[in-house]
Every structure is written in structure tokens, then in C-alpha cells.
Design a protein around this motif. Structure first.
Motif, PDB file in Angstrom:
ATOM      1  N   TYR A  39       0.827  -1.196   0.000  1.00 25.21           N
ATOM      2  CA  TYR A  39       0.000   0.000   0.000  1.00 25.21           C
ATOM      3  C   TYR A  39       0.870   1.258   0.000  1.00 25.21           C
ATOM      4  N   PHE A  40       1.840   1.313   0.910  1.00 29.58           N
ATOM      5  CA  PHE A  40       2.665   2.512   1.013  1.00 29.58           C
ATOM      6  C   PHE A  40       3.638   2.644  -0.152  1.00 29.58           C
ATOM      7  N   GLN A  41       4.084   1.548  -0.715  1.00 29.97           N
ATOM      8  CA  GLN A  41       4.985   1.628  -1.860  1.00 29.97           C
ATOM      9  C   GLN A  41       4.272   2.143  -3.107  1.00 29.97           C
ATOM     10  N   LYS A  42       2.981   1.960  -3.195  1.00 28.62           N
ATOM     11  CA  LYS A  42       2.206   2.439  -4.339  1.00 28.62           C
ATOM     12  C   LYS A  42       1.811   3.906  -4.224  1.00 28.62           C
ATOM     13  N   GLN A  43       1.931   4.485  -3.040  1.00 29.25           N
ATOM     14  CA  GLN A  43       1.489   5.859  -2.819  1.00 29.25           C
ATOM     15  C   GLN A  43       2.470   6.862  -3.418  1.00 29.25           C
ATOM     16  N   ASP A  44       1.929   7.948  -3.932  1.00 31.73           N
ATOM     17  CA  ASP A  44       2.731   9.073  -4.400  1.00 31.73           C
ATOM     18  C   ASP A  44       2.549  10.203  -3.398  1.00 31.73           C
ATOM     19  N   PHE A  45       3.483  10.316  -2.459  1.00 32.81           N
ATOM     20  CA  PHE A  45       3.363  11.287  -1.375  1.00 32.81           C
ATOM     21  C   PHE A  45       3.571  12.722  -1.845  1.00 32.81           C
ATOM     22  N   THR A  46       4.018  12.920  -3.076  1.00 33.15           N
ATOM     23  CA  THR A  46       4.153  14.284  -3.587  1.00 33.15           C
ATOM     24  C   THR A  46       2.792  14.874  -3.928  1.00 33.15           C
TER      25      THR A  46
END
Length: 102
Positions: A39-46
Motif C-alpha cells: 500500500y505505502f509503496q504504491k502511494q505518491d506522497f508528492t
């Protein structure tokens, strides 16, 4: 995206499996851990930082809580902190587990 698991997060996964065992359910910790990492690896935090800011006594400031749905059950609460391309997981809880107390 690097995902780091704090000792408290690992202990909360073990607690979750113990809680599930009391209800005669199968352990889920290793599967849940893999799903959370994905889940977190797929997120784009930008673009967007998932979850809401929360404050839990005894834990560092800047925590966020994201609800992660695994299958068709209630969403799991994942308490984490984001900083410079890394996510630190602090706690993982099922909504029906008892209230957090430290």
C-alpha cells in the motif's frame, strides 16, 4: 519508498494475531504486513499524504492514521509517520480491538 517497522508495530501485529486466535480465526500478521508495505509503496506522497493526523500519548508527534481495507472486512488502522521518502509504521489495529492504552 522505504517502509520501516518499529518494534511497537511488530508487537501490535503479534497482539492482533493473539486477539484473532481467541476468536478462533487464522493468523493474519504476515499477510497484513505485506499488504501494508505494498500500500505505502504504491502511494505518491508528492500528490497526497494518506490518512489523518492523530495524537497518541506516549508516541511521537506527526503520526497519521490511514485506514487500509484488506478483503471485505473492516479497515485496519495503520498509525505511521512519513519523512523524506520513508514511512515508519508504529501501530496496526483492527477497529474491534480494545482502545489504545499505553
Amino acid at each position: 519508498m522505504n517502509v520501516h517497522w518499529r518494534k511497537s508495530a511488530v508487537l501490535s501485529l503479534m497482539s492482533l494475531d493473539s486477539w484473532r486466535e481467541k476468536m478462533e480465526l487464522q493468523p493474519i500478521a504476515s499477510y497484513l504486513r505485506n499488504c501494508i508495505v505494498q500500500y505505502f509503496q504504491k502511494q505518491d506522497f508528492t500528490i497526497y499524504v494518506p490518512g489523518s493526523a492523530v495524537f497518541i500519548e506516549g508516541y511521537p508527534a506527526g503520526l497519521r492514521m490511514a485506514l487500509i481495507i484488506i478483503g471485505t472486512v473492516d479497515p485496519y488502522k495503520v498509525f505511521y509517520r512519513y519523512s523524506q521518502n520513508a514511512v515508519e509504521i508504529f501501530l496496526v489495529r483492527h477497529p474491534r480491538q480494545r482502545i489504545l492504552q499505553k
